[in-house]
Design a protein around this motif. Sequence first.
Motif, PDB file in Angstrom:
ATOM      1  N   UNK A   1      68.740  43.449 -59.071  1.00 25.92           N
ATOM      2  CA  UNK A   1      68.188  44.801 -58.953  1.00 25.92           C
ATOM      3  C   UNK A   1      67.666  45.281 -60.298  1.00 25.92           C
ATOM      4  N   UNK A   2      68.469  45.144 -61.349  1.00 23.54           N
ATOM      5  CA  UNK A   2      68.078  45.705 -62.652  1.00 23.54           C
ATOM      6  C   UNK A   2      66.940  44.921 -63.301  1.00 23.54           C
ATOM      7  N   UNK A   3      66.649  43.713 -62.791  1.00 30.96           N
ATOM      8  CA  UNK A   3      65.546  42.921 -63.348  1.00 30.96           C
ATOM      9  C   UNK A   3      64.341  42.869 -62.408  1.00 30.96           C
ATOM     10  N   UNK A   4      64.425  43.515 -61.261  1.00 32.87           N
ATOM     11  CA  UNK A   4      63.344  43.490 -60.264  1.00 32.87           C
ATOM     12  C   UNK A   4      62.102  44.196 -60.813  1.00 32.87           C
TER      13      UNK A   4
ATOM     14  N   UNK B   1      74.698  46.239 -67.143  1.00 28.15           N
ATOM     15  CA  UNK B   1      73.618  46.445 -66.179  1.00 28.15           C
ATOM     16  C   UNK B   1      72.661  47.538 -66.641  1.00 28.15           C
ATOM     17  N   UNK B   2      73.207  48.610 -67.232  1.00 28.57           N
ATOM     18  CA  UNK B   2      72.350  49.679 -67.755  1.00 28.57           C
ATOM     19  C   UNK B   2      71.448  49.140 -68.862  1.00 28.57           C
TER      20      UNK B   2
ATOM     21  N   UNK C   1      64.349  45.820 -69.206  1.00 26.76           N
ATOM     22  CA  UNK C   1      63.281  45.489 -68.260  1.00 26.76           C
ATOM     23  C   UNK C   1      62.429  46.714 -67.922  1.00 26.76           C
ATOM     24  N   UNK C   2      62.422  47.672 -68.867  1.00 25.85           N
ATOM     25  CA  UNK C   2      61.532  48.844 -68.790  1.00 25.85           C
ATOM     26  C   UNK C   2      61.822  49.741 -67.590  1.00 25.85           C
ATOM     27  N   UNK C   3      63.085  49.843 -67.226  1.00 24.53           N
ATOM     28  CA  UNK C   3      63.442  50.724 -66.120  1.00 24.53           C
ATOM     29  C   UNK C   3      64.099  51.991 -66.644  1.00 24.53           C
ATOM     30  N   UNK C   4      63.741  53.111 -66.056  1.00 21.38           N
ATOM     31  CA  UNK C   4      64.448  54.354 -66.333  1.00 21.38           C
ATOM     32  C   UNK C   4      65.831  54.266 -65.682  1.00 21.38           C
ATOM     33  N   UNK C   5      66.800  54.981 -66.238  1.00 22.26           N
ATOM     34  CA  UNK C   5      68.177  54.911 -65.747  1.00 22.26           C
ATOM     35  C   UNK C   5      68.714  56.318 -65.499  1.00 22.26           C
TER      36      UNK C   5
END
Length: 432
Positions: free
Chosen positions: A66-69, A88-89, A95-99
């Motif tokens: 999920x966190x690398x999708x 995971x955070x 991977x450039x995801x907002x958290x």
Amino acid sequence: MVEALKIGLLGLGTVGTATAGILLSPESRHPLLKEIEIAKVGVKTLDKRRAVEFADGVLTTDLEAIVTDPDLDIVVELIGGLEPARSLILKAISHQKHVVTANKAVISRYGEEIYRAAAEAGVYVLIEAAVGGGIPIIRPLQQSLSVNRIDSILGIINGTTNFILTKMATEGSDFSEVLTEAQELGYAEADPSADVDGYDAADKITILATLAFGEQVSLEQVSCEGIRQVSAVDIQYAERLGFEIKLLAIAQREQSGLQVRVHPTLVPKEHPLANIDGVNNAILVEGDPIGQVMFYGPGAGGGATASAVVSDLMNIAAMLKVSQAVNPLLKIPQHPRRELVPIQELVTRFYARIICIDRPGVIGNLGTCFGKHKVSLESIVQIDFNNGFAEIVVVTHNVKEENFRQALAEIPHLDAIEQIQIPSVLRVLREK
């Protein structure tokens, strides 16, 4: 322009289920919620019956996937605990995801590392749900109150301990009895240490102090005491003296520096925090020029915490519709690390309950001992007498903690004091 945001939800417990429920039923809510899609949900097992339904392929036990999708925009971390939540955070950020997270334990311990990674990646990490459940406090400190010089934060920020102290006060019950009831009602965990020993509140005040005072507070330096030592007798005496006992989380700016601490405190009945009962939370912020502002409401629970989680999601959605740059008012900045003033330097009032053999001169000798250590007494009274023993309650004016502790240490060695016990020492909300 962002047409729709795809989120990956880590955890489908009480808060995760409530969060999904809001996002899956956006009718009569803010229209932006219709542009947020739950694409993946990470769970421990796939064969458990759920309160909410998802399309085939949404549920997965592979949290790292999920966190690398690459198709996901935001990761919502609601699994709790330190690991794998922290890892995971950080991987989601890389991977450039907002958290969005409700994890106060991770943020209080690893916030500095997480914020630095987010700044380098140019993504948001929003944490409104980490403190106070549904009470908006993080964003007001970042935005509405940010023009003020914050002088102090006083909070009842653990609903379990507030429930226990409220029940002890209203029913005259002992701590252990009420703790069992709180566990049966689901307010306290089987292992209640995080709540009753003050660790949960320490996590939260660490986060608030870092935001409010603009300096990174280290959790290890926060003085922390729980409520196990508070007895029904102390609560009764506090009531007679005009106080309520509350577990307070306190961050104060002093001339000598910043003090951050958690401990049970005698609060005058006329104080705004004295009447916060049950599982409710309240946070009193004092600053210049605004004065006092209090935030009050449910501090935990699925619905309340989910409200804060989805609010963070909506804020990210709103910002991404107008700009790809990180809004500095929503960004949690990196702060220089700050050494806290040690608890021995604290200046506050104290309550002490002393039991000793009843004989002439006891109160006089106690008063002399306190005076020797520059402890000014507001009152010293014999409350009770039983089987030849006197029960004496002392309340001080503002005094340096080190001086007060030195006086207490000397009392058992006084010639006029025999068979002494000091079963309770509690701080009293200090005088201005």
